[in-house]
Design an enzyme around this catalytic site. Sequence first.
Site, PDB file in Angstrom:
ATOM      1  CG  ASP A 169      -2.237   0.770   1.001  1.00 19.28           C
ATOM      2  OD1 ASP A 169      -2.159   1.973   0.664  1.00 19.28           O
ATOM      3  OD2 ASP A 169      -3.328   0.190   1.148  1.00 19.28           O
ATOM      4  N   GLY A 186       4.443   1.563  -1.999  1.00 17.34           N
ATOM      5  CA  GLY A 186       4.559   2.073  -3.366  1.00 17.34           C
ATOM      6  C   GLY A 186       3.179   2.360  -3.916  1.00 17.34           C
ATOM      7  CG  PHE A 209      -2.484   0.161  -6.687  1.00 17.88           C
ATOM      8  CD1 PHE A 209      -2.971   1.233  -7.407  1.00 17.88           C
ATOM      9  CD2 PHE A 209      -3.146  -0.223  -5.518  1.00 17.88           C
ATOM     10  CE1 PHE A 209      -4.096   1.927  -6.974  1.00 17.88           C
ATOM     11  CE2 PHE A 209      -4.274   0.472  -5.072  1.00 17.88           C
ATOM     12  CZ  PHE A 209      -4.751   1.547  -5.810  1.00 17.88           C
ATOM     13  CG  HIS A 219     -15.281  -0.374  -4.421  1.00 15.04           C
ATOM     14  ND1 HIS A 219     -16.266  -0.393  -3.455  1.00 15.04           N
ATOM     15  CD2 HIS A 219     -14.138  -0.040  -3.773  1.00 15.04           C
ATOM     16  CE1 HIS A 219     -15.747  -0.066  -2.284  1.00 15.04           C
ATOM     17  NE2 HIS A 219     -14.461   0.146  -2.444  1.00 15.04           N
TER      18      HIS A 219
HETATM   19  C1  SAM Z   1     -10.922   1.388   0.256  1.00 17.59           C
HETATM   20  S1  SAM Z   1      -9.293   1.164   0.876  1.00 17.59           S
HETATM   21  C2  SAM Z   1      -9.221  -0.599   1.069  1.00 17.59           C
HETATM   22  C3  SAM Z   1      -8.171  -1.045   2.031  1.00 17.59           C
HETATM   23  C4  SAM Z   1      -8.151  -2.558   2.301  1.00 17.59           C
HETATM   24  N1  SAM Z   1      -7.936  -3.335   1.094  1.00 17.59           N
HETATM   25  C5  SAM Z   1      -9.428  -2.978   3.012  1.00 17.59           C
HETATM   26  O1  SAM Z   1     -10.305  -3.527   2.348  1.00 17.59           O
HETATM   27  O2  SAM Z   1      -9.551  -2.727   4.220  1.00 17.59           O
HETATM   28  C6  SAM Z   1      -8.295   1.475  -0.543  1.00 17.59           C
HETATM   29  C7  SAM Z   1      -6.818   1.333  -0.306  1.00 17.59           C
HETATM   30  O3  SAM Z   1      -6.125   1.639  -1.533  1.00 17.59           O
HETATM   31  C8  SAM Z   1      -4.930   2.283  -1.185  1.00 17.59           C
HETATM   32  N2  SAM Z   1      -4.426   3.039  -2.335  1.00 17.59           N
HETATM   33  C9  SAM Z   1      -4.973   4.130  -2.927  1.00 17.59           C
HETATM   34  N3  SAM Z   1      -4.202   4.538  -3.946  1.00 17.59           N
HETATM   35  C10 SAM Z   1      -3.132   3.695  -3.989  1.00 17.59           C
HETATM   36  C11 SAM Z   1      -1.985   3.584  -4.838  1.00 17.59           C
HETATM   37  N4  SAM Z   1      -1.806   4.441  -5.851  1.00 17.59           N
HETATM   38  N5  SAM Z   1      -1.107   2.582  -4.620  1.00 17.59           N
HETATM   39  C12 SAM Z   1      -1.304   1.691  -3.597  1.00 17.59           C
HETATM   40  N6  SAM Z   1      -2.378   1.738  -2.762  1.00 17.59           N
HETATM   41  C13 SAM Z   1      -3.279   2.728  -2.969  1.00 17.59           C
HETATM   42  C14 SAM Z   1      -5.329   3.170  -0.040  1.00 17.59           C
HETATM   43  O4  SAM Z   1      -4.221   3.616   0.698  1.00 17.59           O
HETATM   44  C15 SAM Z   1      -6.274   2.270   0.740  1.00 17.59           C
HETATM   45  O5  SAM Z   1      -5.598   1.545   1.727  1.00 17.59           O
END
Ligand code: SAM
Length: 338
Positions: free
Chosen positions: A202, A228, A230, A248
């Site tokens: 994340d 990093g 994604f 989503h």
């Molecule tokens: C809705 S949360 C879901 C977190 C986790 N998977 C859960 O279900 O509890 C979305 C996650 O995507 C991560 N995120 C957003 N943009 C990102 C990026 N460019 N690279 C990596 N992670 C990212 C956020 O930091 C966050 O933790």
Amino acid sequence: MADQDQRPAVELRRLVNGYQVSQCIYVAAALGIADLLADGPRSSDELAAAADADPRSLHRLLRALAAVGVLCEEDDRRFALTELGEAIRSDAPEGIAGWAAFVGRPSHWQAWGDLLHSVRTGENAFRHVHGTDVWSYRAERPEESEVFDRAMMTLTRSSNRAFVEAYDFGRFGTIVDVGGGNGALLALLLARYPALKGVLFDQPHVVAGAGEVLGAAGVAERCRVVSGSFFDGIPPGGDAYLLKAIIHDWEDAESRAILRECRAVVPDAGALLVIDRVLGPPNTDPAAKLSDLNMLVAAGGCERTLEEFESLFAEAGFRLVGATPTAAGLSVIEGAPD
Ligand SMILES: C[S@@+](CC[C@H](N)C(=O)[O-])C[C@H]1O[C@@H](n2cnc3c(N)ncnc32)[C@H](O)[C@@H]1O
């Protein structure tokens, strides 16, 4: 509850006024009222002193929450938790205290207050109100990020049993949790399957909180933490790539880009596991359809039908293997390299 009038206008007024209940629960969660009631009933004056709140206003809040069944009002302005109220204790194993403490915060609340803008223009309300997207906003504001990460953690914990009961994650050797937040889901999977290894991936400021979560579950030595974006590459080495509540958050172009980054590292015999809601037929599943609007105003993504997931998967080089519904309302949507 006394208010049982079923006339359409009265029923509609209940729906219209739903925002009041939501904000009341948020305030109770922000003040930690449920935790203060963990050892039994207390008077509203005692609670006001402990929570540093105005006694008369807090009493008004508490009796409103008692009227809708979150608390129970006893003699002498004393209040107790009901079964619903227990779920906003911060230590409730399947509670949603973190989510309740997030939804009413001004930053999120104001975005929902701008839903009309999103519907008129198709634009993301959060960006319209705050001038930036949710992720940049949180990256610059540690408290907002912490509150959101805790919200996601409590949502994950409240539905964890549903995931592991519905799907066998133990058949994998190493699961990479892409956008895995502070590690709540990996922590529970690693604790459940002692031979499993994990990689948590994340943003840097988000994985900074992972040590505590993984350590508390006793699984830190089986989990590598990588930070990093994604959009710039995903750690190799897994045989399953898990994306819960990630796809989503994004419109199709970004979702395709994330899935293509996954395709670059998923081995031929590996699996892509997207955990999200699958939109059902008309007139069903309000949770999914309201979550879809939450994506419109907040993160800037959307919920999808299974056919829409299948197309996205195909465009990123995966074939849809199937979708396993869980009792939590989310499905494990499995893809395999095509
Ligand atoms: C809705 S949360 C879901 C977190 C986790 N998977 C859960 O279900 O509890 C979305 C996650 O995507 C991560 N995120 C957003 N943009 C990102 C990026 N460019 N690279 C990596 N992670 C990212 C956020 O930091 C966050 O933790």
